[in-house]
Design a protein around this motif. Structure first.
Motif, PDB file in Angstrom:
ATOM      1  N   UNK A  42       0.800  -1.224   0.000  1.00 32.42           N
ATOM      2  CA  UNK A  42       0.000   0.000   0.000  1.00 32.42           C
ATOM      3  C   UNK A  42       0.837   1.280   0.000  1.00 32.42           C
ATOM      4  N   UNK A  43       1.908   1.329   0.776  1.00 31.31           N
ATOM      5  CA  UNK A  43       2.709   2.553   0.899  1.00 31.31           C
ATOM      6  C   UNK A  43       3.503   2.883  -0.362  1.00 31.31           C
ATOM      7  N   UNK A  44       3.722   1.907  -1.230  1.00 30.55           N
ATOM      8  CA  UNK A  44       4.515   2.156  -2.435  1.00 30.55           C
ATOM      9  C   UNK A  44       3.654   2.288  -3.691  1.00 30.55           C
ATOM     10  N   UNK A  45       2.338   2.223  -3.517  1.00 29.72           N
ATOM     11  CA  UNK A  45       1.447   2.181  -4.671  1.00 29.72           C
ATOM     12  C   UNK A  45       0.779   3.513  -4.987  1.00 29.72           C
ATOM     13  N   UNK A  46       0.706   3.776  -6.261  1.00 30.80           N
ATOM     14  CA  UNK A  46      -0.208   4.806  -6.758  1.00 30.80           C
ATOM     15  C   UNK A  46      -1.563   4.137  -7.003  1.00 30.80           C
ATOM     16  N   UNK A  47      -1.476   2.883  -7.537  1.00 33.08           N
ATOM     17  CA  UNK A  47      -2.683   2.114  -7.823  1.00 33.08           C
ATOM     18  C   UNK A  47      -2.347   0.628  -7.769  1.00 33.08           C
ATOM     19  N   UNK A  48      -3.231  -0.134  -7.152  1.00 39.62           N
ATOM     20  CA  UNK A  48      -3.098  -1.582  -7.107  1.00 39.62           C
ATOM     21  C   UNK A  48      -4.311  -2.221  -7.751  1.00 39.62           C
ATOM     22  N   UNK A  49      -4.052  -3.251  -8.564  1.00 39.89           N
ATOM     23  CA  UNK A  49      -5.123  -3.965  -9.255  1.00 39.89           C
ATOM     24  C   UNK A  49      -4.963  -5.440  -8.928  1.00 39.89           C
ATOM     25  N   UNK A  50      -6.044  -6.061  -8.484  1.00 35.23           N
ATOM     26  CA  UNK A  50      -6.002  -7.469  -8.148  1.00 35.23           C
ATOM     27  C   UNK A  50      -7.003  -8.258  -8.968  1.00 35.23           C
ATOM     28  N   UNK A  51      -6.632  -9.487  -9.320  1.00 38.17           N
ATOM     29  CA  UNK A  51      -7.491 -10.400 -10.078  1.00 38.17           C
ATOM     30  C   UNK A  51      -7.535 -11.731  -9.346  1.00 38.17           C
ATOM     31  N   UNK A  52      -8.753 -12.210  -9.077  1.00 33.35           N
ATOM     32  CA  UNK A  52      -8.921 -13.545  -8.504  1.00 33.35           C
ATOM     33  C   UNK A  52     -10.377 -13.979  -8.663  1.00 33.35           C
ATOM     34  N   UNK A  53     -10.638 -15.258  -8.389  1.00 33.25           N
ATOM     35  CA  UNK A  53     -12.000 -15.798  -8.498  1.00 33.25           C
ATOM     36  C   UNK A  53     -12.985 -15.003  -7.661  1.00 33.25           C
ATOM     37  N   UNK A  54     -12.619 -14.803  -6.388  1.00 28.40           N
ATOM     38  CA  UNK A  54     -13.478 -14.093  -5.444  1.00 28.40           C
ATOM     39  C   UNK A  54     -12.613 -13.129  -4.638  1.00 28.40           C
ATOM     40  N   UNK A  55     -13.155 -11.955  -4.378  1.00 32.20           N
ATOM     41  CA  UNK A  55     -12.455 -10.919  -3.620  1.00 32.20           C
ATOM     42  C   UNK A  55     -13.328 -10.552  -2.422  1.00 32.20           C
ATOM     43  N   UNK A  56     -12.700 -10.368  -1.279  1.00 38.75           N
ATOM     44  CA  UNK A  56     -13.436  -9.959  -0.075  1.00 38.75           C
ATOM     45  C   UNK A  56     -14.172  -8.649  -0.354  1.00 38.75           C
ATOM     46  N   UNK A  57     -15.457  -8.578  -0.050  1.00 39.77           N
ATOM     47  CA  UNK A  57     -16.249  -7.374  -0.345  1.00 39.77           C
ATOM     48  C   UNK A  57     -15.656  -6.092   0.238  1.00 39.77           C
ATOM     49  N   UNK A  58     -15.068  -6.168   1.416  1.00 42.67           N
ATOM     50  CA  UNK A  58     -14.523  -4.959   2.035  1.00 42.67           C
ATOM     51  C   UNK A  58     -13.336  -4.370   1.261  1.00 42.67           C
TER      52      UNK A  58
END
Length: 190
Positions: A42-58
């Motif tokens: 988080x501290x080094x990111x301008x933007x993070x993108x994640x891909x997976x089957x299911x992602x925690x709603x929060x």
């Protein structure tokens, strides 16, 4: 305990190879339900993108993060070329039926001078993982049954080269006591 140590060692390898900037755009393919590795950056990111089957709603409410639910293979063609500085495949490639397609897609998604980070279990790790899952019951059997490949340097290096990475821009290192192989491949598109 062993799992937490493994996550810590992976995070250490990732941080060691990341460019020393705080404006990175990072895509993690197979980020997991809680996107632990991606969120840790988080501290080094301008933007993070994640891909997976299911992602925690929060996670969908986090600023600077975007998550896509679905299979890696179905989502990759929908992603824009040269969109990120870093693509991560941490303990994912061994589960994929078409690793060459995924690595070639990662090369396409990287900006010039972008970085691909890959962590995979080795053939030595195979015995340890299967023993811990099938004999000791401390690892998920379903995850081990889903492994389609284990890797040594001779297995991973040609996949990276065929995808477009130049041999001079690929670094492969065994870590986690030889149970895993970590690759850092830089895209040089000059």
């Amino acid at each position: 305990m062993a799992d937490r140590l493994g996550v810590w060692l992976s995070q250490r390898a990732i941080r060691r190879n990341l460019p020393r900037r705080n404006d990175l755009e990072v895509l993690e393919l197979g980020c997991g339900y809680h996107a632990t590795q991606l969120i840790a950056l988080n501290q080094t990111l301008k933007r993070g993108i994640g891909v997976d089957f299911h992602i925690a709603p929060e996670l969908q409410t986090l600023e600077r993060f975007t998550f896509h639910e679905g299979t890696i293979e179905e989502l990759l063609p929908k992603l824009e070329s040269e969109m990120v500085d870093v693509v991560m495949l941490i303990s994912v490639l061994e589960h994929l039926a078409e690793p060459q397609f995924v690595i070639q897609s990662a090369w396409r998604l990287l900006r010039p001078s972008g970085l691909l980070l890959v962590n995979v279990p080795t053939w030595v790790g195979k015995g340890f993982l299967e023993f811990s899952a099938f004999r000791l019951g401390v690892s998920p059997k379903v995850e081990m049954d889903d492994h389609k490949m284990y890797y040594g340097k001779r297995d991973l290096w040609p996949i990276l080269v065929r995808a477009g990475f130049k041999p001079s821009q690929i670094r492969l290192r065994y870590h986690k006591f030889g149970l895993n192989l970590f690759a850092a491949a830089r895209k040089r598109d000059f």
